[in-house]
Design a protein around this motif. Structure first.
Motif, PDB file in Angstrom:
ATOM      1  N   ASP A  76       0.835  -1.209   0.000  1.00  0.00           N
ATOM      2  CA  ASP A  76       0.000   0.000   0.000  1.00  0.00           C
ATOM      3  C   ASP A  76       0.869   1.258   0.000  1.00  0.00           C
ATOM      4  O   ASP A  76       0.595   2.230  -0.712  1.00  0.00           O
ATOM      5  CB  ASP A  76      -0.925   0.027   1.221  1.00  0.00           C
ATOM      6  CG  ASP A  76      -2.028  -1.018   1.106  1.00  0.00           C
ATOM      7  OD1 ASP A  76      -2.198  -1.582   0.009  1.00  0.00           O
ATOM      8  OD2 ASP A  76      -2.694  -1.275   2.125  1.00  0.00           O
ATOM      9  N   PHE A  77       1.909   1.221   0.829  1.00  0.00           N
ATOM     10  CA  PHE A  77       2.814   2.373   0.919  1.00  0.00           C
ATOM     11  C   PHE A  77       3.434   2.660  -0.454  1.00  0.00           C
ATOM     12  O   PHE A  77       3.461   3.805  -0.919  1.00  0.00           O
ATOM     13  CB  PHE A  77       3.908   2.068   1.943  1.00  0.00           C
ATOM     14  CG  PHE A  77       4.809   3.219   2.263  1.00  0.00           C
ATOM     15  CD1 PHE A  77       4.645   3.957   3.418  1.00  0.00           C
ATOM     16  CD2 PHE A  77       5.847   3.582   1.398  1.00  0.00           C
ATOM     17  CE1 PHE A  77       5.483   5.024   3.724  1.00  0.00           C
ATOM     18  CE2 PHE A  77       6.687   4.643   1.684  1.00  0.00           C
ATOM     19  CZ  PHE A  77       6.509   5.366   2.850  1.00  0.00           C
ATOM     20  N   ALA A  78       3.923   1.611  -1.103  1.00  0.00           N
ATOM     21  CA  ALA A  78       4.584   1.796  -2.406  1.00  0.00           C
ATOM     22  C   ALA A  78       3.583   2.290  -3.458  1.00  0.00           C
ATOM     23  O   ALA A  78       3.923   3.141  -4.293  1.00  0.00           O
ATOM     24  CB  ALA A  78       5.218   0.483  -2.852  1.00  0.00           C
ATOM     25  N   THR A  79       2.381   1.787  -3.395  1.00  0.00           N
ATOM     26  CA  THR A  79       1.352   2.229  -4.341  1.00  0.00           C
ATOM     27  C   THR A  79       1.077   3.719  -4.168  1.00  0.00           C
ATOM     28  O   THR A  79       1.014   4.479  -5.144  1.00  0.00           O
ATOM     29  CB  THR A  79       0.050   1.421  -4.127  1.00  0.00           C
ATOM     30  OG1 THR A  79       0.348   0.048  -4.306  1.00  0.00           O
ATOM     31  CG2 THR A  79      -1.032   1.847  -5.110  1.00  0.00           C
ATOM     32  N   ASP A  80       0.936   4.143  -2.922  1.00  0.00           N
ATOM     33  CA  ASP A  80       0.687   5.569  -2.638  1.00  0.00           C
ATOM     34  C   ASP A  80       1.862   6.435  -3.095  1.00  0.00           C
ATOM     35  O   ASP A  80       1.668   7.505  -3.688  1.00  0.00           O
ATOM     36  CB  ASP A  80       0.471   5.785  -1.136  1.00  0.00           C
ATOM     37  CG  ASP A  80      -0.932   5.418  -0.700  1.00  0.00           C
ATOM     38  OD1 ASP A  80      -1.793   5.209  -1.582  1.00  0.00           O
ATOM     39  OD2 ASP A  80      -1.167   5.324   0.526  1.00  0.00           O
ATOM     40  N   LEU A  81       3.063   5.969  -2.806  1.00  0.00           N
ATOM     41  CA  LEU A  81       4.251   6.748  -3.166  1.00  0.00           C
ATOM     42  C   LEU A  81       4.311   6.971  -4.684  1.00  0.00           C
ATOM     43  O   LEU A  81       4.593   8.078  -5.156  1.00  0.00           O
ATOM     44  CB  LEU A  81       5.508   6.022  -2.686  1.00  0.00           C
ATOM     45  CG  LEU A  81       6.812   6.801  -2.750  1.00  0.00           C
ATOM     46  CD1 LEU A  81       6.814   7.924  -1.707  1.00  0.00           C
ATOM     47  CD2 LEU A  81       8.008   5.885  -2.496  1.00  0.00           C
ATOM     48  N   HIS A  82       4.026   5.919  -5.436  1.00  0.00           N
ATOM     49  CA  HIS A  82       4.080   6.034  -6.892  1.00  0.00           C
ATOM     50  C   HIS A  82       2.923   6.858  -7.446  1.00  0.00           C
ATOM     51  O   HIS A  82       3.074   7.533  -8.467  1.00  0.00           O
ATOM     52  CB  HIS A  82       4.102   4.649  -7.528  1.00  0.00           C
ATOM     53  CG  HIS A  82       5.451   3.995  -7.449  1.00  0.00           C
ATOM     54  ND1 HIS A  82       5.886   3.332  -6.323  1.00  0.00           N
ATOM     55  CD2 HIS A  82       6.475   3.926  -8.332  1.00  0.00           C
ATOM     56  CE1 HIS A  82       7.116   2.890  -6.525  1.00  0.00           C
ATOM     57  NE2 HIS A  82       7.503   3.238  -7.725  1.00  0.00           N
ATOM     58  N   ALA A  83       1.790   6.814  -6.767  1.00  0.00           N
ATOM     59  CA  ALA A  83       0.622   7.560  -7.255  1.00  0.00           C
ATOM     60  C   ALA A  83       0.733   9.045  -6.937  1.00  0.00           C
ATOM     61  O   ALA A  83       0.340   9.897  -7.737  1.00  0.00           O
ATOM     62  CB  ALA A  83      -0.653   6.990  -6.630  1.00  0.00           C
ATOM     63  N   LYS A  84       1.307   9.364  -5.775  1.00  0.00           N
ATOM     64  CA  LYS A  84       1.274  10.764  -5.300  1.00  0.00           C
ATOM     65  C   LYS A  84       2.554  11.534  -5.586  1.00  0.00           C
ATOM     66  O   LYS A  84       2.538  12.769  -5.582  1.00  0.00           O
ATOM     67  CB  LYS A  84       0.967  10.778  -3.801  1.00  0.00           C
ATOM     68  CG  LYS A  84      -0.431  10.225  -3.509  1.00  0.00           C
ATOM     69  CD  LYS A  84      -0.737  10.154  -2.023  1.00  0.00           C
ATOM     70  CE  LYS A  84      -2.140   9.564  -1.815  1.00  0.00           C
ATOM     71  NZ  LYS A  84      -2.464   9.248  -0.444  1.00  0.00           N
ATOM     72  N   ASN A  85       3.665  10.831  -5.773  1.00  0.00           N
ATOM     73  CA  ASN A  85       4.943  11.495  -6.086  1.00  0.00           C
ATOM     74  C   ASN A  85       5.227  12.725  -5.228  1.00  0.00           C
ATOM     75  O   ASN A  85       5.431  13.826  -5.755  1.00  0.00           O
ATOM     76  CB  ASN A  85       4.965  11.878  -7.566  1.00  0.00           C
ATOM     77  CG  ASN A  85       5.071  10.652  -8.444  1.00  0.00           C
ATOM     78  OD1 ASN A  85       5.966   9.830  -8.280  1.00  0.00           O
ATOM     79  ND2 ASN A  85       4.141  10.505  -9.371  1.00  0.00           N
ATOM     80  N   PRO A  86       5.257  12.553  -3.916  1.00  0.00           N
ATOM     81  CA  PRO A  86       5.463  13.724  -3.039  1.00  0.00           C
ATOM     82  C   PRO A  86       6.911  14.219  -3.104  1.00  0.00           C
ATOM     83  O   PRO A  86       7.835  13.415  -3.283  1.00  0.00           O
ATOM     84  CB  PRO A  86       5.178  13.153  -1.645  1.00  0.00           C
ATOM     85  CG  PRO A  86       5.609  11.721  -1.771  1.00  0.00           C
ATOM     86  CD  PRO A  86       5.250  11.298  -3.162  1.00  0.00           C
ATOM     87  N   PRO A  87       7.134  15.509  -2.947  1.00  0.00           N
ATOM     88  CA  PRO A  87       8.522  15.976  -2.827  1.00  0.00           C
ATOM     89  C   PRO A  87       9.099  15.499  -1.489  1.00  0.00           C
ATOM     90  O   PRO A  87       8.449  15.610  -0.467  1.00  0.00           O
ATOM     91  CB  PRO A  87       8.393  17.507  -2.864  1.00  0.00           C
ATOM     92  CG  PRO A  87       6.996  17.794  -2.459  1.00  0.00           C
ATOM     93  CD  PRO A  87       6.163  16.607  -2.821  1.00  0.00           C
ATOM     94  N   LEU A  88      10.313  14.950  -1.522  1.00  0.00           N
ATOM     95  CA  LEU A  88      10.887  14.359  -0.298  1.00  0.00           C
ATOM     96  C   LEU A  88      12.182  15.046   0.113  1.00  0.00           C
ATOM     97  O   LEU A  88      12.989  14.478   0.857  1.00  0.00           O
ATOM     98  CB  LEU A  88      11.163  12.861  -0.523  1.00  0.00           C
ATOM     99  CG  LEU A  88       9.965  11.968  -0.855  1.00  0.00           C
ATOM    100  CD1 LEU A  88      10.422  10.532  -1.094  1.00  0.00           C
ATOM    101  CD2 LEU A  88       8.930  11.999   0.258  1.00  0.00           C
ATOM    102  N   ASP A  89      12.364  16.268  -0.323  1.00  0.00           N
ATOM    103  CA  ASP A  89      13.664  16.946  -0.200  1.00  0.00           C
ATOM    104  C   ASP A  89      14.437  16.787   1.110  1.00  0.00           C
ATOM    105  O   ASP A  89      15.620  16.429   1.069  1.00  0.00           O
ATOM    106  CB  ASP A  89      13.486  18.430  -0.512  1.00  0.00           C
ATOM    107  CG  ASP A  89      13.031  18.616  -1.951  1.00  0.00           C
ATOM    108  OD1 ASP A  89      11.808  18.575  -2.183  1.00  0.00           O
ATOM    109  OD2 ASP A  89      13.889  18.744  -2.825  1.00  0.00           O
ATOM    110  N   PRO A  90      13.830  17.041   2.270  1.00  0.00           N
ATOM    111  CA  PRO A  90      14.706  17.002   3.454  1.00  0.00           C
ATOM    112  C   PRO A  90      15.066  15.599   3.910  1.00  0.00           C
ATOM    113  O   PRO A  90      15.937  15.434   4.760  1.00  0.00           O
ATOM    114  CB  PRO A  90      13.881  17.720   4.529  1.00  0.00           C
ATOM    115  CG  PRO A  90      12.518  17.907   3.990  1.00  0.00           C
ATOM    116  CD  PRO A  90      12.442  17.375   2.607  1.00  0.00           C
ATOM    117  N   LEU A  91      14.412  14.599   3.372  1.00  0.00           N
ATOM    118  CA  LEU A  91      14.609  13.223   3.848  1.00  0.00           C
ATOM    119  C   LEU A  91      15.992  12.687   3.498  1.00  0.00           C
ATOM    120  O   LEU A  91      16.481  12.863   2.378  1.00  0.00           O
ATOM    121  CB  LEU A  91      13.548  12.309   3.204  1.00  0.00           C
ATOM    122  CG  LEU A  91      13.669  10.812   3.499  1.00  0.00           C
ATOM    123  CD1 LEU A  91      13.444  10.527   4.983  1.00  0.00           C
ATOM    124  CD2 LEU A  91      12.670  10.017   2.651  1.00  0.00           C
TER     125      LEU A  91
END
Ligand SMILES: Cc1cc2nc3c(=O)[nH]c(=O)nc-3n(C[C@H](O)[C@H](O)[C@H](O)COP(=O)(O)O)c2cc1C
Length: 153
Positions: A76-91
């Motif tokens: 589920d996490f991977a599906t959301d990540l690919h669908a939403k493409n959030p900016p992850l800059d500080p990570l």
């Protein structure tokens, strides 16, 4: 200069438990070195991604299943990540990919996760470790890699 050791979120993609066991060992090792860890056996997208800030460090332990798919606990996490493409800059993050070289799709999920985080702007702290369950001693290999990982924190 950072004076306190960072908290590390350990994300676990597992179906049959090998990677969960490995993550537990790594968490213990980190705690023995004074780090605080949070284990996520079924990582929740909203809890992790939406909480990213300058103090965010992820150690992702990702097993491949199916035909190179993510193991069940992170589907589920991977599906959301690919669908939403959030900016992850500080990570800041590192990936341990778990798989078996008898599959053409060796470590595909871990490789995908690593590439995806980089593409979304997160900073890779150390080259991905790949563990081949058919030949490697997972705990030994990961423990050696972890000592290099902690030097980056
Ligand atoms: C049904 C099945 C499919 C698998 N598919 C892959 C694969 O596509 N690529 C890979 O590298 N490993 C694959 N593996 C190997 C697993 O990644 C390996 O057994 C790993 O230890 C499983 O971790 P887990 O117990 O945390 O789920 C597969 C294993 C099974 C049982």
């Amino acid at each position: 200069m950072q004076t306190t050791l960072p908290t590390i979120d350990i994300l676990v993609a597992t179906t049959s438990g090998n990677t969960e066991y490995l993550a537990d060992q790594l968490s213990d090792q980190l705690q023995q070195q004074g780090f605080t860890t949070r284990l996520h056996y079924e990582p929740i997208y909203a809890d992790l991604v939406e909480a990213i800030d300058e103090q965010s460090y992820w150690l992702a332990c990702i097993a491949s299943h199916g035909a190179g798919e993510y193991a069940d606990s992170m589907l589920d996490f991977a599906t959301d990540l690919h669908a939403k493409n959030p900016p992850l800059d500080p990570l800041r993050y590192a990936v341990i990919a778990v798989g078996d070289s008898c599959y053409d799709t060796y470590c595909s999920a871990g490789r995908d996760f690593d590439h995806k985080l980089t593409k979304l702007g997160a900073k890779r702290l150390i080259e991905r470790l790949e563990i081949d369950m058919s030949v490697d001693d997972p705990e030994k290999k990961a423990s050696t890699w972890l000592t290099i990982f902690t030097r980056q924190l």
